[in-house]
Design a protein around this motif. Structure first.
Motif, PDB file in Angstrom:
ATOM      1  N   GLY A 235       0.790  -1.229   0.000  1.00 19.14           N
ATOM      2  CA  GLY A 235       0.000   0.000   0.000  1.00 19.14           C
ATOM      3  C   GLY A 235       0.818   1.273   0.000  1.00 19.14           C
ATOM      4  N   ILE A 236       2.106   1.165  -0.272  1.00 16.55           N
ATOM      5  CA  ILE A 236       2.985   2.339  -0.279  1.00 16.55           C
ATOM      6  C   ILE A 236       3.344   2.664  -1.720  1.00 16.55           C
ATOM      7  CG2 ILE A 236       5.191   3.287   0.511  1.00 16.55           C
ATOM      8  CD1 ILE A 236       5.021   1.327   2.870  1.00 16.55           C
ATOM      9  N   ARG A 237       2.663   3.643  -2.302  1.00 16.76           N
ATOM     10  CA  ARG A 237       2.885   4.032  -3.690  1.00 16.76           C
ATOM     11  C   ARG A 237       3.628   5.359  -3.807  1.00 16.76           C
ATOM     12  NH1 ARG A 237      -0.127   1.354  -7.504  1.00 16.76           N
ATOM     13  NH2 ARG A 237      -1.557  -0.216  -6.670  1.00 16.76           N
ATOM     14  N   GLN A 238       3.333   6.257  -2.913  1.00 18.14           N
ATOM     15  CA  GLN A 238       3.975   7.570  -2.904  1.00 18.14           C
ATOM     16  C   GLN A 238       4.726   7.762  -1.595  1.00 18.14           C
ATOM     17  OE1 GLN A 238       0.145   9.620  -3.825  1.00 18.14           O
ATOM     18  NE2 GLN A 238       1.324  10.643  -5.442  1.00 18.14           N
ATOM     19  N   VAL A 239       5.624   8.728  -1.606  1.00 18.25           N
ATOM     20  CA  VAL A 239       6.439   8.981  -0.419  1.00 18.25           C
ATOM     21  C   VAL A 239       5.554   9.284   0.786  1.00 18.25           C
ATOM     22  CG1 VAL A 239       8.174  10.503   0.588  1.00 18.25           C
ATOM     23  CG2 VAL A 239       8.428   9.721  -1.774  1.00 18.25           C
ATOM     24  N   ARG A 240       4.479   9.984   0.571  1.00 16.13           N
ATOM     25  CA  ARG A 240       3.599  10.346   1.687  1.00 16.13           C
ATOM     26  C   ARG A 240       3.030   9.125   2.402  1.00 16.13           C
ATOM     27  NH1 ARG A 240      -1.609  12.773  -1.649  1.00 16.13           N
ATOM     28  NH2 ARG A 240      -2.229  10.823  -2.652  1.00 16.13           N
ATOM     29  N   ASP A 241       2.954   7.991   1.690  1.00 14.70           N
ATOM     30  CA  ASP A 241       2.424   6.775   2.304  1.00 14.70           C
ATOM     31  C   ASP A 241       3.358   6.208   3.366  1.00 14.70           C
ATOM     32  OD1 ASP A 241       0.172   6.869   0.639  1.00 14.70           O
ATOM     33  OD2 ASP A 241       1.208   5.795  -0.961  1.00 14.70           O
ATOM     34  N   LEU A 242       4.607   6.674   3.388  1.00 12.96           N
ATOM     35  CA  LEU A 242       5.563   6.233   4.410  1.00 12.96           C
ATOM     36  C   LEU A 242       5.413   7.014   5.713  1.00 12.96           C
ATOM     37  CD1 LEU A 242       8.815   5.932   2.274  1.00 12.96           C
ATOM     38  CD2 LEU A 242       7.640   4.030   3.388  1.00 12.96           C
ATOM     39  N   LEU A 243       4.866   8.205   5.639  1.00  8.17           N
ATOM     40  CA  LEU A 243       4.887   9.119   6.784  1.00  8.17           C
ATOM     41  C   LEU A 243       4.162   8.605   8.026  1.00  8.17           C
ATOM     42  CD1 LEU A 243       4.479  12.514   4.881  1.00  8.17           C
ATOM     43  CD2 LEU A 243       6.579  11.363   5.636  1.00  8.17           C
ATOM     44  N   PRO A 244       3.094   7.808   7.909  1.00  5.67           N
ATOM     45  CA  PRO A 244       2.440   7.317   9.129  1.00  5.67           C
ATOM     46  C   PRO A 244       3.271   6.311   9.926  1.00  5.67           C
ATOM     47  CG  PRO A 244       0.932   7.261   7.264  1.00  5.67           C
ATOM     48  CD  PRO A 244       2.293   7.505   6.712  1.00  5.67           C
ATOM     49  N   TYR A 245       4.333   5.760   9.322  1.00  4.18           N
ATOM     50  CA  TYR A 245       5.115   4.717   9.992  1.00  4.18           C
ATOM     51  C   TYR A 245       6.316   5.322  10.703  1.00  4.18           C
ATOM     52  CZ  TYR A 245       2.426   1.663   6.910  1.00  4.18           C
ATOM     53  OH  TYR A 245       1.405   1.029   6.241  1.00  4.18           O
ATOM     54  N   ASP A 246       6.640   4.775  11.884  1.00  2.00           N
ATOM     55  CA  ASP A 246       7.865   5.215  12.549  1.00  2.00           C
ATOM     56  C   ASP A 246       9.028   4.337  12.086  1.00  2.00           C
ATOM     57  OD1 ASP A 246       7.741   2.806  14.008  1.00  2.00           O
ATOM     58  OD2 ASP A 246       6.712   3.761  15.688  1.00  2.00           O
ATOM     59  N   PRO A 248      11.189   2.197  13.647  1.00  2.00           N
ATOM     60  CA  PRO A 248      11.234   0.773  14.012  1.00  2.00           C
ATOM     61  C   PRO A 248      10.267  -0.085  13.180  1.00  2.00           C
ATOM     62  CG  PRO A 248      11.263   2.127  15.980  1.00  2.00           C
ATOM     63  CD  PRO A 248      10.982   3.050  14.829  1.00  2.00           C
ATOM     64  N   GLN A 249       9.116   0.453  12.854  1.00  2.00           N
ATOM     65  CA  GLN A 249       8.156  -0.304  12.044  1.00  2.00           C
ATOM     66  C   GLN A 249       8.727  -0.598  10.659  1.00  2.00           C
ATOM     67  OE1 GLN A 249       4.865   2.560  12.596  1.00  2.00           O
ATOM     68  NE2 GLN A 249       3.593   0.827  13.232  1.00  2.00           N
ATOM     69  N   LEU A 250       9.333   0.398  10.053  1.00  2.02           N
ATOM     70  CA  LEU A 250       9.882   0.213   8.708  1.00  2.02           C
ATOM     71  C   LEU A 250      11.097  -0.709   8.714  1.00  2.02           C
ATOM     72  CD1 LEU A 250       9.525   3.863   7.362  1.00  2.02           C
ATOM     73  CD2 LEU A 250       8.164   1.871   6.715  1.00  2.02           C
ATOM     74  N   VAL A 251      11.934  -0.606   9.744  1.00  3.90           N
ATOM     75  CA  VAL A 251      13.091  -1.493   9.857  1.00  3.90           C
ATOM     76  C   VAL A 251      12.637  -2.928  10.089  1.00  3.90           C
ATOM     77  CG1 VAL A 251      15.116  -2.057  11.248  1.00  3.90           C
ATOM     78  CG2 VAL A 251      14.644   0.330  10.638  1.00  3.90           C
ATOM     79  N   ASP A 252      11.639  -3.088  10.901  1.00  2.00           N
ATOM     80  CA  ASP A 252      11.116  -4.426  11.178  1.00  2.00           C
ATOM     81  C   ASP A 252      10.561  -5.076   9.910  1.00  2.00           C
ATOM     82  OD1 ASP A 252      10.281  -6.538  13.118  1.00  2.00           O
ATOM     83  OD2 ASP A 252       8.281  -5.964  12.414  1.00  2.00           O
ATOM     84  N   ARG A 253       9.939  -4.268   9.067  1.00  5.40           N
ATOM     85  CA  ARG A 253       9.306  -4.793   7.857  1.00  5.40           C
ATOM     86  C   ARG A 253      10.296  -4.969   6.711  1.00  5.40           C
ATOM     87  NH1 ARG A 253       5.685  -7.995   5.446  1.00  5.40           N
ATOM     88  NH2 ARG A 253       4.972  -7.143   3.433  1.00  5.40           N
ATOM     89  N   TYR A 254      11.243  -4.003   6.554  1.00  2.13           N
ATOM     90  CA  TYR A 254      12.083  -3.998   5.360  1.00  2.13           C
ATOM     91  C   TYR A 254      13.582  -4.109   5.638  1.00  2.13           C
ATOM     92  CZ  TYR A 254       7.688  -2.250   3.499  1.00  2.13           C
ATOM     93  OH  TYR A 254       6.366  -2.096   3.165  1.00  2.13           O
ATOM     94  N   GLY A 255      13.961  -4.277   6.895  1.00  3.02           N
ATOM     95  CA  GLY A 255      15.376  -4.401   7.208  1.00  3.02           C
ATOM     96  C   GLY A 255      16.072  -3.051   7.238  1.00  3.02           C
ATOM     97  N   GLY A 258      14.863   0.170   5.748  1.00  4.01           N
ATOM     98  CA  GLY A 258      13.736   0.831   6.400  1.00  4.01           C
ATOM     99  C   GLY A 258      14.118   2.168   7.009  1.00  4.01           C
ATOM    100  N   SER A 259      15.333   2.276   7.539  1.00  4.29           N
ATOM    101  CA  SER A 259      15.794   3.556   8.094  1.00  4.29           C
ATOM    102  C   SER A 259      15.905   4.608   7.009  1.00  4.29           C
ATOM    103  CB  SER A 259      17.151   3.378   8.783  1.00  4.29           C
ATOM    104  OG  SER A 259      17.016   2.658   9.983  1.00  4.29           O
ATOM    105  N   ARG A 260      16.423   4.201   5.863  1.00  8.36           N
ATOM    106  CA  ARG A 260      16.533   5.151   4.762  1.00  8.36           C
ATOM    107  C   ARG A 260      15.154   5.622   4.317  1.00  8.36           C
ATOM    108  NH1 ARG A 260      19.081   2.766  -0.374  1.00  8.36           N
ATOM    109  NH2 ARG A 260      20.824   2.447   1.039  1.00  8.36           N
ATOM    110  N   LEU A 261      14.202   4.701   4.230  1.00  8.97           N
ATOM    111  CA  LEU A 261      12.842   5.080   3.849  1.00  8.97           C
ATOM    112  C   LEU A 261      12.282   6.121   4.814  1.00  8.97           C
ATOM    113  CD1 LEU A 261      11.322   1.579   2.973  1.00  8.97           C
ATOM    114  CD2 LEU A 261      12.063   3.338   1.356  1.00  8.97           C
ATOM    115  N   TYR A 262      12.511   5.884   6.101  1.00  8.32           N
ATOM    116  CA  TYR A 262      11.971   6.784   7.121  1.00  8.32           C
ATOM    117  C   TYR A 262      12.564   8.189   6.984  1.00  8.32           C
ATOM    118  CZ  TYR A 262      10.976   8.838  11.677  1.00  8.32           C
ATOM    119  OH  TYR A 262      10.563   9.693  12.668  1.00  8.32           O
ATOM    120  N   TYR A 263      13.886   8.277   6.912  1.00  8.00           N
ATOM    121  CA  TYR A 263      14.529   9.587   6.924  1.00  8.00           C
ATOM    122  C   TYR A 263      14.412  10.298   5.571  1.00  8.00           C
ATOM    123  CZ  TYR A 263      16.414   8.605  11.527  1.00  8.00           C
ATOM    124  OH  TYR A 263      16.523   8.330  12.868  1.00  8.00           O
ATOM    125  N   PHE A 264      14.621   9.584   4.479  1.00 13.45           N
ATOM    126  CA  PHE A 264      14.551  10.233   3.170  1.00 13.45           C
ATOM    127  C   PHE A 264      13.145  10.739   2.880  1.00 13.45           C
ATOM    128  CE2 PHE A 264      18.421   8.524   0.626  1.00 13.45           C
ATOM    129  CZ  PHE A 264      19.257   8.866   1.670  1.00 13.45           C
TER     130      PHE A 264
END
Length: 423
Positions: A235-246, A248-255, A258-264
């Protein structure tokens, strides 16, 4: 709003009277004026030469100026570069040549001359390094630059210095370049693609979150086709779709990515411009004139590639700890196999024998259009090919190869060859 004229380099606070019209420089009348509220504070740049290989060829042959030019291999090869006129027909880098020529049948096709492009690339690099020692090369024709703290040195803000730099590249070397200017490498790279060719685009810190939010998720560095598909499935198509996740959630899901996704996604990138970035791999590949399925014929193609990789390793005083074999099927499906060595190597014979073993695991009757060999996990050349009790013949192999290298250095690469090089 601060404005910069890219022709006379005037920096001013003037605002055009009619916002619907493009601003012109009050000093020289040039329409090449860029404006931004953070223009004088941005200092991280990405400079990318425009259609570099094709631009060099047009520079050297004025008769090509108004013609679509493709730099690439034969009918079976791929496009290395296409000028902007050819791109209007739909031609793009890495496109198979037969598709490129179908899209643009009147294109002038030129075989790549890497020695010439490398020489021009070094000239461009020298001009970059004249304005800042913090130049991080990305490829032969692009680099990151950090101009933080150079305002007093150059008598003007980094934006002005960059405008002067690309003007010098154009007038002294004869190729054009586009500039992306921001406060981080991630956004500078994005900015350099916004206004090509001969572009100059800026992304400021205040606008970055809103700018990124509406962009497709693959604008984030490292999100390739496969990962993009996974993100879309989540369900993540645009960058804005990442914003609701913190984080740890992204790292847990994508390794780790995930940190790069969060900060970038939030416009945060604290990577420094590293002038001495470490080379990660050395490789060579070839596209066949016709598909090959015979394992013996495929193996015959390996040797020259292994010699090329070995020569590049030795020239850079590096040794490879991992060997990778790359194949592309007749349906353009890419296959890779790799093997980690007990000790890093520079020897073409070792690279060849390891890649032969890898080839045997995939040469199963399928037809292949391309084969390549690469080495990664690069180490200092001093660590290459130590004596081994398990492979006592390695010392003799190294001795013979060094003797061959010495003859070639004196008399040329064709002065001496191994039997397997012969047709």
């Amino acid at each position: 709003m601060t404005s910069l004229c890219r022709d006379c380099f005037l920096v001013s606070e003037e605002t055009p009277v009619d916002p619907r019209r493009h601003a012109r420089c009050s000093a020289c009348g040039s329409p090449r004026v860029v404006s931004h509220s953070e223009l004088e504070g941005l200092s991280i740049a990405h400079i990318d030469c425009d259609a570099f290989y094709a631009s060099v060829e047009k520079r050297d042959n004025p008769d090509l100026q108004d013609k679509p030019v493709i730099v690439g291999g034969g009918h079976r090869g791929v496009v290395s570069a296409a000028c902007y006129l050819a791109r209007m027909y739909g031609v793009g880098s890495a496109m198979p040549m037969f598709k490129a020529l179908k899209a643009c049948p009147n294109a002038v096709v030129i075989k790549p001359d890497m020695a010439k492009y490398s020489s021009v690339g070094r000239e461009v690099r020298a001009l970059m390094e004249a304005v800042t020692p913090l130049v991080e090369p990305i490829s032969i024709d692009e680099a990151f630059l950090d101009l933080t703290g150079t305002t007093q040195l150059h008598g003007g803000c980094p934006a002005r210095t960059l405008a002067q730099l690309v003007k010098r590249i154009e007038t002294e070397i004869g190729v054009t370049a586009s500039v992306g200017l921001s406060y981080s490498k991630f956004l500078a790279k994005i900015a350099s693609d916004l206004d090509k060719p001969r572009g100059f685009a800026m992304i400021g810190e205040a606008e970055a979150p809103a700018f990124l939010a509406e962009k497709p998720i693959n604008i984030i560095w490292g999100v390739g086709k496969a990962f993009r598909k996974q993100l879309i499935n989540d369900g993540i198509r645009q960058v804005r779709d990442l914003l609701p996740y913190d984080e740890p959630q992204l790292v847990d899901r994508y390794g780790r990515i995930g940190s790069r996704l969060y900060y970038f996604a939030r416009g945060i990138d604290d990577r420094k411009v590293e002038p001495h970035s470490v080379m990660k791999s050395i490789s060579a590949e070839t596209t066949f004139n016709e598909d090959i399925k015979d394992p013996a014929r495929l193996e015959k193609q390996l040797w020259s590639l292994c010699e090329k990789v070995s020569k590049r390793l030795k020239a850079k005083s590096l040794a490879g700890g991992n060997i990778t074999l790359k194949l592309k099927t007749s349906e353009f499906k890419q296959i890779t196999r790799s093997r980690t060595l007990e000790n890093p190597t520079q020897l073409s014979e070792v690279i060849y024998q390891e890649s032969r073993r890898l080839l045997k695991t995939v040469a199963d009757g399928r037809r292949f259009r391309l084969i390549g060999v690469g080495t990664s996990d690069l180490k200092d050349g001093e660590t290459a090919d130590p004596p081994s009790l398990l492979v006592p013949e390695l010392a003799q192999v190294a001795k013979v190869e060094r003797a061959i290298d010495a003859v070639r250095q004196k008399l040329g690469d064709d002065a001496i060859k191994k039997g397997r090089s012969l047709k």
